[in-house]
Design a protein around this motif. Structure first.
Motif, short mmCIF file in Angstrom:
data_model
loop_
_atom_site.label_atom_id
_atom_site.label_comp_id
_atom_site.label_asym_id
_atom_site.label_seq_id
_atom_site.Cartn_x
_atom_site.Cartn_y
_atom_site.Cartn_z
N GLN A 1 118.48 33.44 -20.25
CA GLN A 1 117.16 33.91 -19.84
C GLN A 1 117.23 35.32 -19.27
O GLN A 1 116.39 36.18 -19.58
CB GLN A 1 116.58 32.95 -18.80
CG GLN A 1 116.19 31.58 -19.35
CD GLN A 1 115.69 30.66 -18.27
OE1 GLN A 1 114.72 30.96 -17.57
NE2 GLN A 1 116.35 29.52 -18.10
N VAL B 1 108.59 36.02 -18.36
CA VAL B 1 109.50 34.91 -18.61
C VAL B 1 110.26 35.17 -19.90
O VAL B 1 109.80 35.94 -20.75
CB VAL B 1 108.75 33.57 -18.70
CG1 VAL B 1 108.11 33.21 -17.37
CG2 VAL B 1 107.69 33.60 -19.81
N SER B 2 111.41 34.53 -20.06
CA SER B 2 112.21 34.77 -21.26
C SER B 2 111.59 34.11 -22.48
O SER B 2 111.51 34.71 -23.56
CB SER B 2 113.63 34.25 -21.06
OG SER B 2 113.62 32.84 -20.84
N LYS B 3 111.15 32.86 -22.32
CA LYS B 3 110.50 32.11 -23.40
C LYS B 3 109.29 31.38 -22.83
O LYS B 3 109.24 31.11 -21.63
CB LYS B 3 111.47 31.10 -24.03
CG LYS B 3 112.63 31.75 -24.76
CD LYS B 3 113.53 30.69 -25.41
CE LYS B 3 114.68 31.34 -26.17
NZ LYS B 3 115.56 30.34 -26.80
N LEU B 4 108.36 31.03 -23.71
CA LEU B 4 107.13 30.41 -23.24
C LEU B 4 107.39 29.08 -22.57
O LEU B 4 106.73 28.73 -21.58
CB LEU B 4 106.17 30.23 -24.42
CG LEU B 4 104.72 29.90 -24.08
CD1 LEU B 4 104.11 30.97 -23.18
CD2 LEU B 4 103.90 29.76 -25.36
N LYS C 1 103.87 37.92 -19.70
CA LYS C 1 104.50 38.34 -20.95
C LYS C 1 105.72 37.47 -21.21
O LYS C 1 106.38 37.01 -20.27
CB LYS C 1 104.93 39.81 -20.88
CG LYS C 1 103.79 40.80 -21.08
CD LYS C 1 103.26 40.74 -22.51
CE LYS C 1 102.14 41.74 -22.75
NZ LYS C 1 101.64 41.65 -24.14
N VAL C 2 106.03 37.28 -22.48
CA VAL C 2 107.18 36.50 -22.91
C VAL C 2 108.18 37.46 -23.54
O VAL C 2 107.86 38.13 -24.53
CB VAL C 2 106.77 35.41 -23.91
CG1 VAL C 2 107.99 34.61 -24.35
CG2 VAL C 2 105.73 34.49 -23.28
N LEU D 1 100.18 33.34 -28.56
CA LEU D 1 100.88 32.51 -27.57
C LEU D 1 100.29 31.10 -27.53
O LEU D 1 101.03 30.12 -27.40
CB LEU D 1 100.79 33.16 -26.19
CG LEU D 1 101.59 34.44 -26.00
CD1 LEU D 1 101.29 35.07 -24.64
CD2 LEU D 1 103.09 34.17 -26.12
#
Length: 227
Positions: free
Chosen positions: A32, A85-88, A110-111, A122
């Protein structure tokens, strides 16, 4: 990419791992941080003003289970920063929760792995991921039923999961009790959650989510756990 085409900050970083083992091993958290740093280095123009972390399943959106996320969102609302965040699925695994955050006029996020995804993209991504998880759940239940019909014992994995969940709750309780000596007397004296947060910050008490600053919502969550 020119600065004018980059995504403007400031940013508040949020990380989530599902287990204490992932936190200590770096598995998951390291990935992450890598993805977030790639975003900051290549797509962003702005400072990082806060960083928060939770150890919790993505299924739990209740603030009592996600104190780090509550604090991160509070800071975004106070400063106008963008949550990153790194991923949703690090933010949530539920479409309803993602949609609620999208409707919050005081929060933007934002992702990192989808730097230029818009709200519609998203939402579609979250919906498809939720459908896939539902199908996996059905497939798992069918496999377990087939195993039962063959007479296989299935209690071992469930027992390990229950023990792991209990350990996580115990850790959260211990962290909440660390602030009891400061927070409880102040609350009994009628002080606000924000006033208690200021006192904890002055005493350099670390938040349960590993953050560097207490906010009103974090104090409220910790006192609820103590209660």
């Amino acid at each position: 990419m020119t600065n004018s085409s980059k995504i403007k900050g400031p940013f508040v970083l949020y990380f989530r791992v599902s287990t204490r083992q992932q936190e200590h091993s770096g598995l998951g958290l390291e990935a992450q941080r890598r993805d977030v740093q790639l975003f900051l280095d290549n797509y962003a123009d702005g400072d990082v003003v806060g960083e928060f972390q939770d150890i919790a399943s993505g299924k739990h959106d209740d603030p009592r289970h996600r104190p780090g996320l509550s604090e991160a969102l509070d800071l975004c609302r106070q400063t106008g920063a963008t949550l990153l965040v790194s991923k949703l699925d690090r933010l949530s695994r539920k479409v309803a929760h993602i949609a609620a955050l999208m409707d919050d006029k005081h929060v933007t996020f934002k992702v990192a792995s989808m730097p230029f995804a818009d709200r519609f993209q998203l939402h579609i991504h979250a919906s498809l991921a939720e459908q896939e998880r539902d199908f996996i759940s059905l497939r798992t239940k069918a496999a377990l039923q087939a195993a039962r019909s063959r007479g296989q014992a299935l209690g071992g994995l469930r027992d390990k999961t229950n023990k792991r969940n209990q350990a996580a709750r115990t850790v959260a309780d211990i962290k909440a009790h660390r602030i009891a000596d400061i927070a409880v007397p102040l609350r009994d004296a009628g002080r606000s959650y924000q006033a208690i947060a200021d006192a904890l910050n002055a005493a350099n008490v670390q938040t349960p989510g590993g953050g560097r600053a207490w906010y009103a919502s974090g104090v409220r969550n910790a006192l609820m756990r103590l209660a």
